[in-house]
Design a protein around this motif. Structure first.
Motif, short mmCIF file in Angstrom:
data_model
loop_
_atom_site.label_atom_id
_atom_site.label_comp_id
_atom_site.label_asym_id
_atom_site.label_seq_id
_atom_site.Cartn_x
_atom_site.Cartn_y
_atom_site.Cartn_z
N MET A 50 0.84 -1.19 0.00
CA MET A 50 0.00 0.00 0.00
C MET A 50 0.88 1.25 0.00
O MET A 50 2.01 1.24 0.51
N GLN A 51 0.36 2.34 -0.58
CA GLN A 51 1.08 3.61 -0.59
C GLN A 51 0.15 4.74 -0.18
O GLN A 51 -1.07 4.62 -0.27
N GLY A 52 0.77 5.86 0.26
CA GLY A 52 -0.02 7.01 0.67
C GLY A 52 -0.58 7.77 -0.51
O GLY A 52 -0.33 7.45 -1.67
N ASN A 53 -1.33 8.82 -0.21
CA ASN A 53 -2.01 9.59 -1.25
C ASN A 53 -1.38 10.95 -1.50
O ASN A 53 -1.82 11.68 -2.39
N SER A 54 -0.38 11.35 -0.70
CA SER A 54 0.26 12.65 -0.88
C SER A 54 1.55 12.48 -1.68
O SER A 54 2.07 11.36 -1.81
N PRO A 55 2.10 13.59 -2.23
CA PRO A 55 3.35 13.47 -3.01
C PRO A 55 4.50 12.84 -2.23
O PRO A 55 5.38 12.22 -2.83
N LEU A 56 4.52 13.01 -0.90
CA LEU A 56 5.59 12.42 -0.11
C LEU A 56 5.27 10.98 0.27
O LEU A 56 6.08 10.08 0.06
N THR A 57 4.07 10.74 0.82
CA THR A 57 3.75 9.41 1.32
C THR A 57 3.52 8.39 0.21
O THR A 57 3.55 7.19 0.47
N GLU A 58 3.30 8.87 -1.03
CA GLU A 58 3.13 7.89 -2.11
C GLU A 58 4.44 7.18 -2.43
O GLU A 58 4.44 6.18 -3.14
N ARG A 59 5.54 7.69 -1.90
CA ARG A 59 6.83 7.03 -2.09
C ARG A 59 7.10 5.98 -1.02
O ARG A 59 8.06 5.22 -1.13
N LEU A 60 6.27 5.95 0.02
CA LEU A 60 6.47 5.02 1.12
C LEU A 60 5.46 3.90 1.04
O LEU A 60 4.26 4.14 0.82
N TYR A 61 5.91 2.69 1.24
CA TYR A 61 5.04 1.52 1.11
C TYR A 61 4.81 0.86 2.46
O TYR A 61 5.69 0.85 3.32
#
Length: 379
Positions: free
Chosen positions: A283-294
């Motif tokens: 799963m990944q986040g929805n913001s420009p930063l958190t979408e890089r974190l799984y």
């Protein structure tokens, strides 16, 4: 600065630069088109245009999508499924066996609504893939990755030693001074130093993130051994599943477990990302930063039950954040253009450094030259 210290720093700067310069030139030249990889793929048709999905659109069943993909490559097994966050597209990576390496995988791109195959070249073919492999590992696999990482670290040392040598000179001269009235070599030296200072911060960031990225495979293997190994141990002695639970249900279970995130990709059992008995729904986040974190969600591949939601270790988080920063992927096109301009300036630094080496004098002459530059007063 004492003469002995100048000499020591000069030797460090000379040899670290000399060893890594040709490889850095290769990295800069291949990295320039890779910065615009998405845009190039769009222009060449490798990244097909698909109309945005209506808000109320019903997505095709994932198990049916996988079955469609396997029809194109009979005898293969599914390895990974992933989604395009900006378009109604998904990919299905397949291979002859569950441990098929990425260069040998075969991919099918599908419309998530209609289920139709979307024509697109294989990700592991073509000029851009050739440049990517040349940039990352010289087509040598892990040894090539580690070698290029070592060149990146030498580049960082060369930058720091160059700053130490140029720092005292900067205190005696106006910024951007080019002594063009004396010798051509001295003018090239000043140009080399000035451009080096301008690109200093960017070069350090790209050099360090590049070195970190070359450790991706060892770090992933360490994570798989340490963290995923704990869950795999619970299934020791059990046969590998021959009949898998529903992929659609597995993703739905992961969504329910992480409602604030969206699925990025799924690894099938045996691929190394989720052990031999689990789907790994990343799963990944929805913001420009958190979408890089799984955030991995492990789903039992036989029963479809939620097994675990392990946290990624810090070193994996650092790796994931450094990867897009290396290619300027955080700021869309404006940041990519800035990255490209700084890349070109770095090429100028490397070329001027090679020119200075070919026009070199002996070490004593160079050290004396640096001393004179550091003691020269502003006119």
């Amino acid at each position: 600065m004492q003469r002995s210290a100048i000499k020591a720093w000069f030797v460090v700067h000379k040899w670290t630069s000399l060893v890594c310069t040709l490889f850095l030139l290769l990295l800069c030249l291949t990295g320039l088109p890779l910065v615009f990889g998405h845009e190039i793929a769009h222009l060449t048709g490798a990244d097909p245009e698909v109309p945005a999905a209506p808000a109320d659109a019903t997505l095709r069943d994932l198990d049916a999508q996988v079955a469609t993909a396997l029809q194109h490559f009979p005898g293969n097994v599914p390895l990974f499924v992933g989604w395009d966050p900006d378009a109604p597209l998904m990919y299905v990576n397949t291979g002859a066996r569950t441990d098929t390496p990425a260069p040998q995988m075969q991919t099918v791109l599908l419309n998530t609504i209609s289920g139709e195959q979307v024509p697109a070249p294989q990700f592991n073919e073509g000029v851009m893939y050739f440049l990517y492999r040349l940039h990352t590992d010289l087509f040598l696999g892990l040894p090539g990755l580690l070698f290029m990482g070592a060149m990146g670290l030498l580049f960082v040392v060369a930058i720091i030693s160059g700053l130490v040598l140029y720092g005292p000179f900067m205190r005696k001269q106006r910024f951007g001074t080019l002594r063009t009235g004396r010798s051509r070599r001295l003018a090239w030296l000043d140009l080399h130093n000035v451009i080096g200072i301008v690109t200093l911060g960017w070069a350090l960031v790209v050099g360090l993130t590049g070195a970190i990225n070359t450790l991706a495979k060892p770090l992933e293997q360490a994570w798989q051994t340490q963290q995923l190994g704990e869950f795999a141990a619970q299934y020791a002695g059990q046969p590998k599943p021959t009949q898998l639970a529903s992929l659609q249900a597995a993703v739905a279970t992961a969504r329910a477990a992480e409602p604030e995130m969206r699925p990025a990709f799924v690894s099938f059992p045996g691929t190394g990302y989720s052990g031999d008995h689990h789907f790994g729904v990343f799963m990944q986040g929805n913001s420009p930063l958190t979408e890089r974190l799984y955030r991995p969600v492990l789903i039992d591949a036989t029963t479809g039950a939620l097994t675990a939601q392990p946290q990624l270790p810090t070193y994996m988080t650092v790796l994931l954040l450094s990867q897009p920063l290396h290619f300027g992927d955080y700021g869309k096109l404006p940041l990519k253009i800035l990255w490209a301009l700084l890349d070109l300036l770095t090429i100028a630094v490397l070329v001027s450094g090679l020119y200075l080496w070919f026009k070199r004098g002996n070490t004593a002459t160079r050290v004396a030259e640096i001393e004179r530059a550091q003691t020269q007063e502003v006119a």
